[in-house]
Design a protein around this motif. Structure first.
Motif, PDB file in Angstrom:
ATOM      1  N   LEU A 317      -0.208   3.152   0.641  1.00  9.03           N
ATOM      2  CA  LEU A 317       0.115   4.214   1.591  1.00  9.03           C
ATOM      3  C   LEU A 317      -1.161   4.787   2.197  1.00  9.03           C
ATOM      4  O   LEU A 317      -1.240   5.013   3.415  1.00  9.03           O
ATOM      5  N   LEU A 318      -2.165   5.017   1.361  1.00  9.20           N
ATOM      6  CA  LEU A 318      -3.433   5.570   1.856  1.00  9.20           C
ATOM      7  C   LEU A 318      -4.070   4.625   2.873  1.00  9.20           C
ATOM      8  O   LEU A 318      -4.544   5.053   3.931  1.00  9.20           O
ATOM      9  N   GLU A 319      -4.055   3.343   2.572  1.00 11.27           N
ATOM     10  CA  GLU A 319      -4.624   2.352   3.489  1.00 11.27           C
ATOM     11  C   GLU A 319      -3.916   2.380   4.837  1.00 11.27           C
ATOM     12  O   GLU A 319      -4.550   2.346   5.899  1.00 11.27           O
ATOM     13  N   GLN A 320      -2.581   2.433   4.811  1.00 13.86           N
ATOM     14  CA  GLN A 320      -1.805   2.454   6.042  1.00 13.86           C
ATOM     15  C   GLN A 320      -2.054   3.723   6.847  1.00 13.86           C
ATOM     16  O   GLN A 320      -2.161   3.684   8.080  1.00 13.86           O
ATOM     17  N   ILE A 321      -2.153   4.860   6.164  1.00 13.15           N
ATOM     18  CA  ILE A 321      -2.380   6.134   6.860  1.00 13.15           C
ATOM     19  C   ILE A 321      -3.772   6.155   7.489  1.00 13.15           C
ATOM     20  O   ILE A 321      -3.948   6.615   8.633  1.00 13.15           O
ATOM     21  N   ILE A 322      -4.759   5.650   6.761  1.00 12.91           N
ATOM     22  CA  ILE A 322      -6.125   5.644   7.293  1.00 12.91           C
ATOM     23  C   ILE A 322      -6.215   4.774   8.543  1.00 12.91           C
ATOM     24  O   ILE A 322      -6.919   5.099   9.508  1.00 12.91           O
ATOM     25  N   GLU A 323      -5.468   3.679   8.556  1.00 14.53           N
ATOM     26  CA  GLU A 323      -5.507   2.754   9.687  1.00 14.53           C
ATOM     27  C   GLU A 323      -4.558   3.156  10.816  1.00 14.53           C
ATOM     28  O   GLU A 323      -4.578   2.539  11.884  1.00 14.53           O
ATOM     29  N   ALA A 324      -3.712   4.170  10.601  1.00 14.74           N
ATOM     30  CA  ALA A 324      -2.718   4.563  11.601  1.00 14.74           C
ATOM     31  C   ALA A 324      -3.386   5.044  12.881  1.00 14.74           C
ATOM     32  O   ALA A 324      -4.444   5.679  12.856  1.00 14.74           O
ATOM     33  N   ASP A 325      -2.725   4.748  13.978  1.00 20.85           N
ATOM     34  CA  ASP A 325      -3.250   5.114  15.295  1.00 20.85           C
ATOM     35  C   ASP A 325      -2.385   6.201  15.903  1.00 20.85           C
ATOM     36  O   ASP A 325      -1.352   5.924  16.504  1.00 20.85           O
ATOM     37  N   GLY A 326      -2.777   7.454  15.697  1.00 20.36           N
ATOM     38  CA  GLY A 326      -2.048   8.559  16.302  1.00 20.36           C
ATOM     39  C   GLY A 326      -1.347   9.451  15.296  1.00 20.36           C
ATOM     40  O   GLY A 326      -0.978   9.025  14.201  1.00 20.36           O
ATOM     41  N   ASP A 327      -1.162  10.708  15.698  1.00 22.27           N
ATOM     42  CA  ASP A 327      -0.538  11.693  14.806  1.00 22.27           C
ATOM     43  C   ASP A 327       0.899  11.332  14.468  1.00 22.27           C
ATOM     44  O   ASP A 327       1.365  11.557  13.346  1.00 22.27           O
ATOM     45  N   ALA A 328       1.646  10.790  15.451  1.00 26.66           N
ATOM     46  CA  ALA A 328       3.046  10.458  15.197  1.00 26.66           C
ATOM     47  C   ALA A 328       3.162   9.399  14.110  1.00 26.66           C
ATOM     48  O   ALA A 328       4.048   9.471  13.242  1.00 26.66           O
ATOM     49  N   ALA A 329       2.269   8.409  14.130  1.00 25.51           N
ATOM     50  CA  ALA A 329       2.283   7.363  13.105  1.00 25.51           C
ATOM     51  C   ALA A 329       1.941   7.947  11.741  1.00 25.51           C
ATOM     52  O   ALA A 329       2.568   7.603  10.728  1.00 25.51           O
ATOM     53  N   VAL A 330       0.943   8.829  11.700  1.00 22.67           N
ATOM     54  CA  VAL A 330       0.541   9.458  10.429  1.00 22.67           C
ATOM     55  C   VAL A 330       1.712  10.241   9.845  1.00 22.67           C
ATOM     56  O   VAL A 330       2.017  10.147   8.645  1.00 22.67           O
ATOM     57  N   GLU A 331       2.397  11.028  10.677  1.00 19.62           N
ATOM     58  CA  GLU A 331       3.515  11.847  10.190  1.00 19.62           C
ATOM     59  C   GLU A 331       4.658  10.972   9.693  1.00 19.62           C
ATOM     60  O   GLU A 331       5.271  11.266   8.657  1.00 19.62           O
ATOM     61  N   ALA A 332       4.957   9.888  10.419  1.00 17.24           N
ATOM     62  CA  ALA A 332       6.039   8.991   9.997  1.00 17.24           C
ATOM     63  C   ALA A 332       5.710   8.334   8.660  1.00 17.24           C
ATOM     64  O   ALA A 332       6.559   8.233   7.771  1.00 17.24           O
TER      65      ALA A 332
END
Length: 537
Positions: A317-332
């Motif tokens: 989960l941490l890896e995916q959040i760090i690589e996320a592009d944008g606030d909407a992706a982080v929140e999802a």
């Protein structure tokens, strides 16, 4: 093709009995339109041949969305199925689904369907899988429940209901009401549209939201701009949509998307298809739409990675959040992984920040620190929302326990009884048992049973009769019950049992089929005796 079950039902308005074709399996991979039927409320809806009222009827439902590896089972509590019959039904539906899937589509998640207690909970899970923010869902759900109560209320009940829920009689509720009025007009139900318009005007005079803003019926009519904007899009060529979206980007917000969805639900097939096409296109062209799409794509990436890794871990989960592009992706992503978004997760994140500092990458360390603060803020807001909901439900439970006319109080609260409510009430019963608080536990258990009984009251009488007959221990008890309830026996009951019997046999459920066959023979015998008795008179 939909998986249909001919089911005897009774119209809730006029009492007419008729047979409806109800879906018990929705496989979105094979038939994408099934998802729209569920979300629009049209799934398992049937129109009474006598009075023309359209109603949704309760039936077990298995929902499969392979794109998200989502398998959900909903068995309405009002059907009152015994646990063995419930488990056999779930197994039967799951096997039927798997028999229709190609070999490569038979994955591990299909062996563990997730149970949802309410139809509302089922819709919620489907929407969340699609990336719709939880807070948007919750707010729309609250307003929809309240609107249903207001529509059903008598003139004398409307003012107290508005006062008790004043903070929810707001712009979103009026948007939903406007969409309902428009749907009624599109369907040619002018009397209903006029009645709803009258309700709207009454609410405008009572609600703080409208009074504080000086919103009158005339001003609210001006807010039809969103509906007119929908019409403007639909009348334009698809090639003109991007320019219209650019021009009206500020108006194309969450409320607009909710309104467009509501209009699509009430539209006829061709127009509904065009509205859904417009919604999907605007999801690519607008800020809000791109946020929704961003969140959905992030969830799909997380699900794929978790599947490859054999499950969701804090590290993944941490890896995916760090690589996320944008606030909407982080929140999802944070919402989807909220169960592992705990103290240990933030320790891992602190280690990442420290590692970046040691490497001298202060920019990355700063980005990660800001991301951590955002996640902390999100989790705190979710926890606060959960606490607030728990406090609300606890208060409602106490009010029900103290109510002098408890049955009437339950009936008024019933639209707000959801999966969270029943879960919290169940937890209260367990806590009372552990603390040996017999009096409190008994009152809570009695309240639970009353709520379930009212939920079950809407089940078709034929289904209730068959379930009750199946629960009886021996044939003599069945004969006695049939004799006592001879007036409820109809050919429709016998036909329904025969259909259930054939279905159970086709699925290899011989134990249940054997019992059903016994009940079927006893019902036929009772019907035959009744016919013979009438013929000799």
């Amino acid at each position: 093709m939909p998986y249909l079950m001919p089911t005897p039902v009774r119209c809730p308005l006029c009492g007419q009995q008729f047979t409806a074709q109800l879906e018990q399996i929705v496989d979105v991979g094979a038939e994408p339109a099934g998802r729209e039927r569920l979300l629009s409320g049209r799934l398992n809806a049937a129109t009474c041949p006598r009075c023309g009222k359209a109603s949704a009827f309760a039936t077990p439902l298995l929902y499969h969305e392979p794109a998200h590896e989502l398998l959900l089972i909903h068995v309405p509590v009002e059907l009152n199925l015994p646990q063995p019959q419930r488990e056999a039904l779930i197994g039967s539906l799951t096997r039927t689904l798997m028999s229709r899937l190609p070999a490569e589509g038979r994955k591990g998640y299909l062996f563990n369907p997730q149970t949802v207690l309410t139809r509302e909970g089922l819709v919620d899970r489907v929407l969340r899988a699609g990336g719709v923010p939880a807070e948007v869902l919750e707010e729309q759900r609250k307003r929809s429940r309240l609107l249903a109560r207001l529509v059903a209320a008598s003139d004398a009940e409307i003012e107290p209901l508005v006062k008790a829920n004043d903070d929810e009689v707001d712009e979103l509720l009026f948007q939903l009401l406007a969409a309902t009025i428009d749907s009624a007009r599109q369907a040619g139900r002018e009397d209903e549209a006029e009645r709803l318009t009258g309700l709207r005007n009454r609410l405008l005079s009572l609600a703080s939201w409208s009074r504080e803003r000086g919103i009158t019926p005339e001003r609210l009519d001006e807010q039809q701009v969103r509906i007119e904007l929908v019409e403007q899009f639909l009348s334009a060529e698809e090639s003109e949509w991007p320019e219209l979206a650019r021009k009206h980007n500020q108006q194309l917000d969450y409320l607009f998307f909710q309104l467009l969805t509501a209009l699509a639900e009430g539209a006829r097939d061709e127009q509904a298809t065009q509205m859904r096409k417009l919604r999907d296109r605007l999801a690519e062209l607008t800020t809000v739409g791109r946020d929704l799409k961003e969140g959905k794509e992030a969830l799909e990436g997380l699900e794929s990675a978790a599947d490859s890794a054999g499950g969701l871990s804090r590290e993944l989960l941490l890896e995916q959040i760090i690589e996320a592009d944008g606030d909407a992706a982080v929140e999802a992503l944070a919402l989807a992984g909220s169960l592992v978004l705990d103290y240990s997760f933030f320790i891992l994140m602190a280690d990442k920040i420290e590692a970046a500092e040691k490497k001298g990458d202060h920019k990355e360390a700063g980005r990660l620190s800001a991301l951590r603060e955002k996640l902390v803020s999100l989790t705190e807001s979710w926890q606060e929302a959960s606490r607030a909901r728990a406090e609300q439900v606890s208060h409602q439970i106490e009010e029900l326990l103290a109510a002098e006319e408890q049955d009437a109080a339950i009936e008024r609260l019933l639209p707000q009884v959801d999966e969270f409510f029943l879960s919290l009430l169940g937890s209260r019963i367990e806590m009372a048992a552990k603390a040996e608080q017999q009096d409190t536990g008994g009152r809570l258990e009695q309240l639970f049973q009353k709520i379930v009984a009212q939920l079950q009251a809407s089940a078709p009488p034929e289904i209730r009769l068959i379930n009750e007959l199946m629960e009886l221990e021996d044939d003599d008890a069945v004969r006695q019950e049939l004799e006592r309830r001879r007036g409820e026996l109809t050919p429709a009951v016998a036909g329904l049992i025969e259909e259930m019997l054939g279905d159970m046999r086709s699925r290899g459920q011989e134990s249940i089929a054997g019992r059903l066959e016994t009940v079927a023979n006893l019902v036929k015998s009772c019907l035959s005796e009744g016919a013979g008795g009438r013929g000799s008179e």
